[in-house]
Write a protein that holds these residues in place. Structure first.
Motif, PDB file in Angstrom:
ATOM      1  N   MET A 165       0.847  -1.210   0.000  1.00  0.00           N
ATOM      2  CA  MET A 165       0.000   0.000   0.000  1.00  0.00           C
ATOM      3  C   MET A 165       0.873   1.247   0.000  1.00  0.00           C
ATOM      4  N   GLU A 166       1.948   1.227   0.810  1.00  0.00           N
ATOM      5  CA  GLU A 166       2.845   2.392   0.841  1.00  0.00           C
ATOM      6  C   GLU A 166       3.477   2.621  -0.524  1.00  0.00           C
ATOM      7  N   GLU A 167       3.972   1.550  -1.117  1.00  0.00           N
ATOM      8  CA  GLU A 167       4.728   1.686  -2.368  1.00  0.00           C
ATOM      9  C   GLU A 167       3.839   2.006  -3.563  1.00  0.00           C
ATOM     10  N   THR A 168       2.525   1.749  -3.446  1.00  0.00           N
ATOM     11  CA  THR A 168       1.629   2.136  -4.540  1.00  0.00           C
ATOM     12  C   THR A 168       0.892   3.429  -4.186  1.00  0.00           C
ATOM     13  N   SER A 169       1.410   4.132  -3.154  1.00  0.00           N
ATOM     14  CA  SER A 169       0.907   5.463  -2.791  1.00  0.00           C
ATOM     15  C   SER A 169      -0.575   5.504  -2.459  1.00  0.00           C
ATOM     16  N   VAL A 170      -1.056   4.465  -1.762  1.00  0.00           N
ATOM     17  CA  VAL A 170      -2.434   4.516  -1.274  1.00  0.00           C
ATOM     18  C   VAL A 170      -2.497   5.637  -0.228  1.00  0.00           C
ATOM     19  N   ASP A 171      -3.537   6.429  -0.300  1.00  0.00           N
ATOM     20  CA  ASP A 171      -3.750   7.525   0.654  1.00  0.00           C
ATOM     21  C   ASP A 171      -3.571   6.983   2.080  1.00  0.00           C
ATOM     22  N   PRO A 172      -2.689   7.599   2.885  1.00  0.00           N
ATOM     23  CA  PRO A 172      -2.372   7.038   4.203  1.00  0.00           C
ATOM     24  C   PRO A 172      -3.587   6.805   5.097  1.00  0.00           C
ATOM     25  N   ALA A 173      -4.593   7.678   5.043  1.00  0.00           N
ATOM     26  CA  ALA A 173      -5.785   7.485   5.889  1.00  0.00           C
ATOM     27  C   ALA A 173      -6.540   6.227   5.437  1.00  0.00           C
ATOM     28  N   LEU A 174      -6.647   6.045   4.123  1.00  0.00           N
ATOM     29  CA  LEU A 174      -7.319   4.845   3.607  1.00  0.00           C
ATOM     30  C   LEU A 174      -6.489   3.608   3.940  1.00  0.00           C
ATOM     31  N   ALA A 175      -5.170   3.709   3.784  1.00  0.00           N
ATOM     32  CA  ALA A 175      -4.291   2.566   4.071  1.00  0.00           C
ATOM     33  C   ALA A 175      -4.440   2.130   5.529  1.00  0.00           C
ATOM     34  N   ALA A 176      -4.564   3.099   6.440  1.00  0.00           N
ATOM     35  CA  ALA A 176      -4.712   2.762   7.859  1.00  0.00           C
ATOM     36  C   ALA A 176      -6.032   2.036   8.105  1.00  0.00           C
ATOM     37  N   ARG A 177      -7.102   2.525   7.462  1.00  0.00           N
ATOM     38  CA  ARG A 177      -8.412   1.874   7.610  1.00  0.00           C
ATOM     39  C   ARG A 177      -8.388   0.463   7.036  1.00  0.00           C
ATOM     40  N   LEU A 178      -7.776   0.337   5.854  1.00  0.00           N
ATOM     41  CA  LEU A 178      -7.730  -0.983   5.210  1.00  0.00           C
ATOM     42  C   LEU A 178      -6.870  -1.949   6.020  1.00  0.00           C
ATOM     43  N   ALA A 179      -5.773  -1.442   6.597  1.00  0.00           N
ATOM     44  CA  ALA A 179      -4.896  -2.322   7.387  1.00  0.00           C
ATOM     45  C   ALA A 179      -5.691  -2.930   8.540  1.00  0.00           C
ATOM     46  N   GLU A 180      -6.547  -2.131   9.154  1.00  0.00           N
ATOM     47  CA  GLU A 180      -7.371  -2.643  10.251  1.00  0.00           C
ATOM     48  C   GLU A 180      -8.321  -3.739   9.759  1.00  0.00           C
ATOM     49  N   ALA A 181      -8.956  -3.472   8.618  1.00  0.00           N
ATOM     50  CA  ALA A 181      -9.898  -4.445   8.060  1.00  0.00           C
ATOM     51  C   ALA A 181      -9.158  -5.713   7.601  1.00  0.00           C
ATOM     52  N   PHE A 182      -7.996  -5.544   6.952  1.00  0.00           N
ATOM     53  CA  PHE A 182      -7.208  -6.706   6.526  1.00  0.00           C
ATOM     54  C   PHE A 182      -6.799  -7.531   7.740  1.00  0.00           C
ATOM     55  N   PHE A 183      -6.444  -6.836   8.824  1.00  0.00           N
ATOM     56  CA  PHE A 183      -5.986  -7.572  10.000  1.00  0.00           C
ATOM     57  C   PHE A 183      -7.088  -8.494  10.517  1.00  0.00           C
ATOM     58  N   GLY A 184      -8.322  -7.992  10.534  1.00  0.00           N
ATOM     59  CA  GLY A 184      -9.439  -8.824  11.003  1.00  0.00           C
ATOM     60  C   GLY A 184      -9.540 -10.108  10.187  1.00  0.00           C
ATOM     61  N   THR A 185      -9.431  -9.970   8.872  1.00  0.00           N
ATOM     62  CA  THR A 185      -9.534 -11.149   8.005  1.00  0.00           C
ATOM     63  C   THR A 185      -8.309 -12.045   8.162  1.00  0.00           C
ATOM     64  N   ALA A 186      -7.125 -11.450   8.201  1.00  0.00           N
ATOM     65  CA  ALA A 186      -5.891 -12.247   8.301  1.00  0.00           C
ATOM     66  C   ALA A 186      -5.854 -13.007   9.627  1.00  0.00           C
ATOM     67  N   ASP A 187      -6.309 -12.371  10.684  1.00  0.00           N
ATOM     68  CA  ASP A 187      -6.285 -13.017  11.997  1.00  0.00           C
ATOM     69  C   ASP A 187      -7.259 -14.193  12.036  1.00  0.00           C
ATOM     70  N   TRP A 188      -8.387 -14.034  11.361  1.00  0.00           N
ATOM     71  CA  TRP A 188      -9.431 -15.052  11.299  1.00  0.00           C
ATOM     72  C   TRP A 188      -8.927 -16.282  10.506  1.00  0.00           C
ATOM     73  N   MET A 189      -7.922 -16.077   9.661  1.00  0.00           N
ATOM     74  CA  MET A 189      -7.369 -17.145   8.825  1.00  0.00           C
ATOM     75  C   MET A 189      -6.405 -18.040   9.594  1.00  0.00           C
ATOM     76  N   ARG A 190      -6.036 -17.634  10.816  1.00  0.00           N
ATOM     77  CA  ARG A 190      -5.082 -18.455  11.573  1.00  0.00           C
ATOM     78  C   ARG A 190      -5.695 -19.810  11.872  1.00  0.00           C
ATOM     79  N   ASN A 191      -4.929 -20.853  11.599  1.00  0.00           N
ATOM     80  CA  ASN A 191      -5.429 -22.212  11.831  1.00  0.00           C
ATOM     81  C   ASN A 191      -4.400 -23.082  12.551  1.00  0.00           C
ATOM     82  N   ARG A 192      -3.309 -22.471  13.028  1.00  0.00           N
ATOM     83  CA  ARG A 192      -2.281 -23.197  13.793  1.00  0.00           C
ATOM     84  C   ARG A 192      -1.847 -22.336  14.967  1.00  0.00           C
TER      85      ARG A 192
END
Ligand code: HEM
Length: 132
Positions: free
Chosen positions: A103-130
């Protein structure tokens, strides 16, 4: 935030399909290039072309754009589809770091990147299976 801004989906904010494709391509380029992401790179197939397409199709819908993934494959069932891959906190954290760098390297607007990082984290954390 004005009402007009509030109505813009993350998909549109990223620049539509071209923006999402650029982000996904940078994400997988980094996974190939950076030693820090070798742990999740090795879970993926030798060629990442299929992974690129699937994540692109999925993210278009997840970000509020067209449902390309569902049109092709039906319900994503993401957790079930990730069960064959051993995902603990370290794989989750590598995925997140790779996406944040992309996101940083493709110049995503920092406010949007912060919001998306939070949403991605929810999904990534839910994917843990070990356990770690
Ligand atoms: C938590 C760390 C994660 C790891 C280690 C991981 C790893 C993988 C791997 C190895 C594949 C198979 C790739 C292929 O078949 O080419 C895959 C598929 C996929 N991943 Fe992840 N992933 C993670 C998190 C996520 C997140 C957070 C999302 C969405 C925001 C996501 C979306 C997808 C999608 C849409 C597919 C394709 C599923 C299919 O149709 O087979 N992944 N992932």
């Amino acid at each position: 935030m004005s009402e007009e801004q509030a109505a813009v989906t993350p998909f549109e904010h990223l620049g539509g399909e071209a923006g999402v494709r650029g982000l996904v391509d940078r994400f997988y380029d980094l996974m190939d290039l950076e030693a820090a992401y070798a742990g999740i790179r090795k879970l993926h197939p030798a060629t990442l072309d299929g992974s690129r397409d699937k994540l692109f199709w999925f993210l278009c819908g997840w970000l509020g754009g067209p449902d390309h993934y569902i049109d092709r494959f039906g319900h994503p069932m993401l957790r079930a589809r990730h069960l064959p891959y051993a995902i603990a906190s370290s794989e989750r954290d590598q995925w997140m770091a790779c996406m944040i760098q992309a996101m940083e390297e493709t110049s995503v607007d920092p406010a949007l990147a912060a919001r998306l990082a939070e949403a991605f984290f929810g999904t990534a954390d839910w994917m843990r299976n070990r356990r770690d």
